[in-house]
Structures are given as C-alpha cells and as structure tokens.
Write a protein that holds these residues in place. Structure first.
Motif, PDB file in Angstrom:
ATOM      1  N   ARG A 173       0.751  -1.253   0.101  1.00  0.00           N
ATOM      2  CA  ARG A 173       0.545   0.297  -0.153  1.00  0.00           C
ATOM      3  C   ARG A 173       0.911   1.392  -0.145  1.00  0.00           C
ATOM      4  NH1 ARG A 173      -4.084  -1.205   3.428  1.00  0.00           N
ATOM      5  NH2 ARG A 173      -5.083  -1.643   1.427  1.00  0.00           N
TER       6      ARG A 173
ATOM      7  N   THR B 290       1.041   1.816  -3.900  1.00  0.00           N
ATOM      8  CA  THR B 290      -0.304   2.852  -4.151  1.00  0.00           C
ATOM      9  C   THR B 290       0.248   4.103  -3.983  1.00  0.00           C
ATOM     10  OG1 THR B 290      -1.413  -0.224  -4.478  1.00  0.00           O
ATOM     11  CG2 THR B 290      -2.876   2.870  -3.806  1.00  0.00           C
TER      12      THR B 290
ATOM     13  N   ASN C 200      -0.159   7.642  -5.668  1.00  0.00           N
ATOM     14  CA  ASN C 200      -1.761   8.437  -5.551  1.00  0.00           C
ATOM     15  C   ASN C 200      -0.296   9.631  -5.804  1.00  0.00           C
ATOM     16  OD1 ASN C 200      -3.413   6.777  -5.232  1.00  0.00           O
ATOM     17  ND2 ASN C 200      -2.508   6.340  -2.893  1.00  0.00           N
TER      18      ASN C 200
ATOM     19  N   ALA D  36      -3.004  -0.370 -11.209  1.00  0.00           N
ATOM     20  CA  ALA D  36      -2.549  -0.380 -10.188  1.00  0.00           C
ATOM     21  C   ALA D  36      -3.732   1.252  -9.886  1.00  0.00           C
ATOM     22  CB  ALA D  36      -0.719   0.347  -9.941  1.00  0.00           C
ATOM     23  N   GLU D  37      -3.112   1.594 -11.029  1.00  0.00           N
ATOM     24  CA  GLU D  37      -4.177   3.438 -11.096  1.00  0.00           C
ATOM     25  C   GLU D  37      -5.605   2.600 -10.274  1.00  0.00           C
ATOM     26  OE1 GLU D  37      -1.196   5.347 -13.579  1.00  0.00           O
ATOM     27  OE2 GLU D  37      -2.964   5.068 -14.681  1.00  0.00           O
TER      28      GLU D  37
ATOM     29  N   PRO E 228      -6.567  -0.502  -6.984  1.00  0.00           N
ATOM     30  CA  PRO E 228      -5.687  -0.631  -6.263  1.00  0.00           C
ATOM     31  C   PRO E 228      -5.421  -1.810  -5.418  1.00  0.00           C
ATOM     32  CG  PRO E 228      -6.887   1.494  -6.082  1.00  0.00           C
ATOM     33  CD  PRO E 228      -7.338   1.035  -7.441  1.00  0.00           C
TER      34      PRO E 228
ATOM     35  N   GLU F  47      -2.798  -4.180  -4.782  1.00  0.00           N
ATOM     36  CA  GLU F  47      -2.372  -4.597  -3.874  1.00  0.00           C
ATOM     37  C   GLU F  47      -1.802  -6.014  -3.582  1.00  0.00           C
ATOM     38  OE1 GLU F  47      -3.456  -2.280  -1.210  1.00  0.00           O
ATOM     39  OE2 GLU F  47      -3.237  -0.572  -2.076  1.00  0.00           O
TER      40      GLU F  47
ATOM     41  N   SER G 128       7.242  -4.445  -4.830  1.00  0.00           N
ATOM     42  CA  SER G 128       6.565  -2.852  -4.377  1.00  0.00           C
ATOM     43  C   SER G 128       7.960  -1.305  -5.024  1.00  0.00           C
ATOM     44  CB  SER G 128       6.501  -2.535  -3.322  1.00  0.00           C
ATOM     45  OG  SER G 128       6.968  -2.215  -2.400  1.00  0.00           O
TER      46      SER G 128
END
Length: 182
Positions: free
Chosen positions: A9, A13, A17, A56-57, A60, A64, A87
């Motif tokens: 995360r 992610t 973000n 991923a976009e 999410p 993950e 990651s």
C-alpha cells in the motif's frame, strides 16, 4: 519493515497516488523523483507479478492483493521482504509507464534506487544482508547520505532536462559487482 499488505500500500499504491497528484499540477520544467530501491533490481522476473502492475491506477486493491499473493510464495518469514522488492520494482516500472504523460505536460519523472546507506535505517539492515552486499560492491562501504541526496537534487533540478522514464542506481556498484563477480 511492516506487513506485506502495508508495504504494498505505501510503496506501490502510494507512489501512484503521489504521481497522480503531481501530474494533475505538473508544468514545463517540473520533475517528480520517485524513491525506489536496489531491492527492485534484485528479484527474478519470475517472481514479479508484472501483469498486475497495469491495475495499479484503476484497481488498487486488486493490485496490492497481487503483490501480497506473490510474496506468499516465499513463506511467512520472507514475505514482507519480497513484497518490498516487488513494490520497488513497481516504482521502476511505473516511472517508465507514466513518463509519456509527464512529457505531454513538459515535465519529467524518474526513480532513484538507493543501495545500502550509513543511516539509522540502513544500519538496521546491516546484519540482514546489507552488510554482505558491500563485499561484492565496487565501492566497499555503505553510502553516505550526501551520496544519494546529491542525485535526488540533480534529478529534481532543471539540469537533466532530457532525463525521464528511467531508474538511477545509487548503490556503489553493488548490482554491477553481483552481476560480474567471479
């Protein structure tokens, strides 16, 4: 340092973000420097769930979960470490993936992969493999914080105006040493 879920995360992610927020305001001459790691270079491609990276976009949670599921392959003791490496490999990939979008706005994006550094956090890893990496490195020492901060500052400046979509290793030649060690 944390669960595989938390690592996915924050590192993966979280990178998405930050990049999306930056991209929404990016202008000519701007640069985003993502923090990756040499760990992202150290895992076999077979262990990287690269097909999940494109989720991923938009998805999410599923993205993950793919990282965590793949990290389970090595068992509970090594799970968080593999999630970390995956990651950080994602950070390399994502910096390449979004480079064109940044370029459309006159901006750049790169990732920087620090190796073993002489910091409190870096020294925590000394007895968990980082100390052994120095043995094969071209430069036989932990990096100094200024060794990597100088690279970050350069990447964020306007000086490398044509540098985008790449990862820069700042590892004292550790990866090279591992690749060509006899």
């Amino acid at each position: 340092m944390g669960t595989a879920e938390r690592i996915a995360r924050i590192n993966a992610t979280g990178t998405v973000n930050i990049a999306q927020a930056f991209l929404s305001r990016a202008a000519t001459g701007d640069a985003l420097v993502n923090v990756a790691s040499t760990a992202g270079h150290s895992i076999p491609k077979l262990l990287i769930p690269s097909r999940a990276f494109r989720r991923a976009e938009q998805q999410p949670d599923a993205f993950e979960q793919a990282i965590v599921k793949r990290a389970r392959l090595v068992g509970p003791k090594l799970k968080a470490g593999l999630a970390y490496a995956i990651s950080k490999n994602f950070v390399h990939w994502y910096s390449r993936f979004i480079a064109a979008r940044f370029g459309e706005q006159g901006a750049r994006v790169v990732s920087v992969s620090p190796g073993s550094f002489d910091t409190a956090m870096g020294r925590l890893e000394e007895n968990h493999g980082a100390g052994n990496l120095i043995k094969t490195a071209a430069i036989k020492r932990f990096g100094k914080p200024e060794d990597v901060t100088t690279v970050f500052a350069f990447c964020a400046s306007e000086a490398p105006g044509y540098l985008t979509g790449v990862d820069i290793l700042v590892d004292g030649g550790t990866k090279a040493g591992q690749e060509f060690a006899t």
